[in-house]
Write an enzyme that holds these catalytic residues in place. Structure first.
Site, short mmCIF file in Angstrom:
data_model
loop_
_atom_site.label_atom_id
_atom_site.label_comp_id
_atom_site.label_asym_id
_atom_site.label_seq_id
_atom_site.Cartn_x
_atom_site.Cartn_y
_atom_site.Cartn_z
NE ARG A 25 -3.68 -2.09 2.70
CZ ARG A 25 -4.42 -2.41 3.52
NH1 ARG A 25 -4.34 -1.57 4.75
NH2 ARG A 25 -5.10 -3.61 3.77
CB SER A 124 -8.18 -2.59 3.38
OG SER A 124 -9.10 -3.01 4.26
CG HIS A 125 -9.09 0.30 7.06
ND1 HIS A 125 -8.39 -0.95 6.75
CD2 HIS A 125 -8.39 1.01 7.70
CE1 HIS A 125 -7.55 -0.99 7.58
NE2 HIS A 125 -7.41 0.04 8.26
CG ASP A 301 -13.28 -2.52 5.10
OD1 ASP A 301 -14.19 -3.38 4.33
OD2 ASP A 301 -12.00 -2.91 4.89
CG ASP A 303 -11.04 -4.73 1.14
OD1 ASP A 303 -11.48 -3.90 2.22
OD2 ASP A 303 -10.30 -5.45 1.07
CG ASP A 305 -11.64 -6.91 4.25
OD1 ASP A 305 -11.97 -5.72 4.72
OD2 ASP A 305 -10.51 -7.35 4.33
NE ARG A 306 -10.29 -3.74 8.33
CZ ARG A 306 -9.09 -3.45 9.17
NH1 ARG A 306 -9.47 -2.49 10.33
NH2 ARG A 306 -7.92 -3.61 8.95
CB THR A 369 -2.79 -8.94 14.59
OG1 THR A 369 -3.34 -8.84 15.88
CG2 THR A 369 -3.59 -8.20 13.69
CD GLU A 388 -8.90 -9.14 12.06
OE1 GLU A 388 -7.84 -9.93 12.40
OE2 GLU A 388 -9.11 -8.45 10.95
CB SER A 390 -9.05 -4.28 13.59
OG SER A 390 -8.69 -5.60 13.30
CE LYS A 401 -9.97 -7.74 7.75
NZ LYS A 401 -8.71 -8.18 7.71
#
Length: 585
Positions: A25, A124-125, A301, A303, A305-306, A369, A388, A390, A401
């Site tokens: 990233r 991601s986020h 988020d 992508d 996954d959260r 993690t 998790e 987060s 996830k």
């Protein structure tokens, strides 16, 4: 059929291309540097075995953030030049990270082809846009992120790369139109197939959950629902699943049009960044959305996954969420009707899941993690549900996830708990009711996280060193604690968390410092990002309460004495110069 030639482009190594489990990233301007993306992609191809490249099928898509389309065109040209047989692309470059995992594992092409891996374009986020972040990661044939053995090879390859092949004359592929485009190259045929982003994922979700029971819940007049995609890729699935399949009104969707800059927002599903949803759910301290809040709210988020789960004026912590899903999965979710193989959580996540596992006689695993640790357990058939702190929750249906899966799991539990209500006129069982009933049954784990960002790296290491040194004399530690707050329980044990993977035997050391108290409370200290911008100290504070008369307290009030102990024991202010954390979760 259009033919293409392959040319070799000379290049040289570029510093800083070390991928983590979440890939590489960087700012968009970094990825736009000459050969930056090309070097990393070729380093990845070179890290894979020949059969994973030559004649193989690869997925290339992501969360639709800025620079995705240009990146896809480059990767397609490089895949063709490296002898890949076909590339699968989600329409308009959109595939959520969980959907990519599902497609690798489940999708079969018209010619019987199966994907051997994927380039996922996401940060991601993290925010998106011309001045924000871009990212790329590689997932393997099990649908999970590349393990360290592969990411280490990729990094080594980035340090020695001299050239890369590319089909520069390959025409631009139209990724907005579904269909197959075929080309002819030096090694034979090369296809690019653009397909519907949602079809495969929706099919998988319908095989896991009872959509009819969820549909019945969503049609119940007293049950209201709200979903916020934060302008991320989840929007490509939300309308299809929640509106078309489950019958929710269009007005229940917030920010569900994917945008390359996420609408200028921060696509991180928490109480800070999902402001519009938080206000609508009656949880904002400053912004009143007006009207009665919905019964259920959720956010994703960038992508997808959260996830964040909310009830009416009620926040469900991620630690409680995974425990509640595990406790109710067998009765509420058809996929788990024959039982759970086991459950797992990351070490900093609260021990709420441990109590469920003990009560239900389930195998339990505490891992460092990183989702790859869950993936190993799942591949070995040892774990069904994991999570998790987060905001990541998932199961063994894929190897990432999965934010929408978590929402459907909660809707399934609500539908299951409200069976009698939906058939008659009984009082609706709410999200808050379910959480409070869980606490009454299993006890409550009061939980908070303090983040101290951009701390001087040397001072941060000294603080961690003090905490390790204190662990050698627990009587001294307990004496210090009694001097701070006499009512706080004694420390029963303390260590630096180390994990031996029961599947492959690998050992992960220095995963965080733990102080475990006699009453089940915990203090966890973790250090991350000791780079040029300093370090981040994460402090996790958890207190277990079994007394039913004490489980309804405000979390920060309940944790006050333990927070005081943590800050004074670690000499946080002395080492960091900070009187308060950067972020409290």
């Amino acid at each position: 059929m259009v033919s293409f030639k392959v040319s070799l482009v000379s290049t040289s190594p570029i510093d800083g291309q070390k991928p983590g489990t979440s890939g590489l990233r960087k700012k968009v301007k970094v990825f736009k540097q000459p050969n930056y993306l090309e070097n990393f992609v070729q380093a990845t191809f070179n890290a894979l075995t020949t059969e994973k490249v030559k004649g193989a099928t690869l997925v290339v898509s992501g969360d639709g953030r800025y620079y995705s389309e240009q990146a896809i065109q480059i990767i397609v040209k490089m895949a063709a030049a490296n002898g890949v047989r076909r590339v699968w692309v989600g329409q308009n470059s959109l595939l959520s990270t969980p959907a990519v995992s599902a497609i690798i594992r489940e999708r079969v092409g018209a010619d019987g082809s199966k994907a051997t891996g994927a380039f996922i374009l996401t940060a991601s986020h993290n925010p998106g846009g011309p001045t924000e972040d871009f990212g790329i990661k590689y997932n393997m044939e099990n649908g999970g992120p590349a393990p360290e053995s592969i990411t280490d090879k990729i990094y080594e390859n980035t340090k020695t790369i001299k050239e890369y092949p590319i089909a520069e004359d390959l025409p631009r592929v139209d990724i907005s139109t579904i269909g197959i485009t075929s080309f002819e190259g030096p090694e034979g045929k090369f296809d690019v197939e653009v397909f519907d982003s949602a079809d495969d994922y929706v099919k998988l979700m319908k095989s896991i959950f009872d959509f009819e029971s969820i549909k019945k819940l969503l049609s119940y007049p007293k049950f209201t629902f709200c979903y916020d995609a934060l302008h991320g890729v989840a929007g490509a699935y939300a309308h299809r699943i929640f509106v078309e399949e489950l019958g929710a009104p269009e007005s229940s969707l917030l920010n569900c049009v994917p945008k390359e800059d996420f609408g200028g927002g921060h696509p991180d599903p928490n109480l800070t960044y999902a402001k519009e949803l938080v206000a609508r759910m009656g949880l904002s301290k400053t912004d009143d959305a007006g009207g009665e809040p919905p019964e259920f709210g959720a956010a994703a988020d960038g992508d997808a996954d959260r996830n964040m789960i909310l009830g009416k004026r009620f926040f469900v912590t991620p630690s409680d969420s995974v425990a509640i899903i595990a406790a109710n999965a067998v009765g509420a979710i058809p996929y788990f009707s024959s039982g759970l193989k086991g459950v797992a959580r990351s070490m900093p996540t609260s021990a709420a899941l441990d109590v469920v596992a003990k009560n239900l006689g389930l195998k339990f695993f505490e891992v460092p993690t990183g989702w790859k640790f869950f993936g190993n357990l799942m591949d070995a058939g040892m774990c069904s549900v994991c999570g998790e702190e987060s905001f990541g929750t998932g199961s063994d249906h894929i190897r990432e996830k999965d934010g929408i899966w978590a929402v459907l799991a909660w809707l399934s539990i609500l539908a299951h708990k409200n069976k009698e209500t939906l058939d008659g006129n009984a009082k609706l069982v709410t999200v808050e009711d379910i959480v409070r009933q869980h606490w009454a049954t299993y006890g409550r784990h009061y939980y908070t996280r303090y983040d101290y960002e951009n701390v001087d790296a040397t001072a941060a290491k000294e603080l961690m060193g003090l905490l390790v040194k204190l662990q050698s004399s627990l009587p001294e530690v307990n004496k210090i604690i009694k001097g701070i707050h006499p009512e706080v329980a004694n420390v029963a044990s303390a260590d630096e968390f180390e994990y031996k993977d029961p599947v492959d035997g690998s050992v992960s050391k220095h995963q965080g410092i733990r102080y475990l108290f006699e009453d089940g409370s915990r203090l966890v200290f973790r250090l991350s990002g000791t780079g040029s911008e300093g370090a981040t100290i994460r402090l996790y504070i958890e207190q277990y309460e079994k007394d039913a008369s004490k489980i309804g307290r405000d979390s920060q009030d309940a944790l006050g004495p333990l927070v005081d102990v943590a800050l004074k024991l670690s000499k946080m202010q002395e080492f960091t110069g900070r009187s308060s954390p950067t972020v409290i979760t």
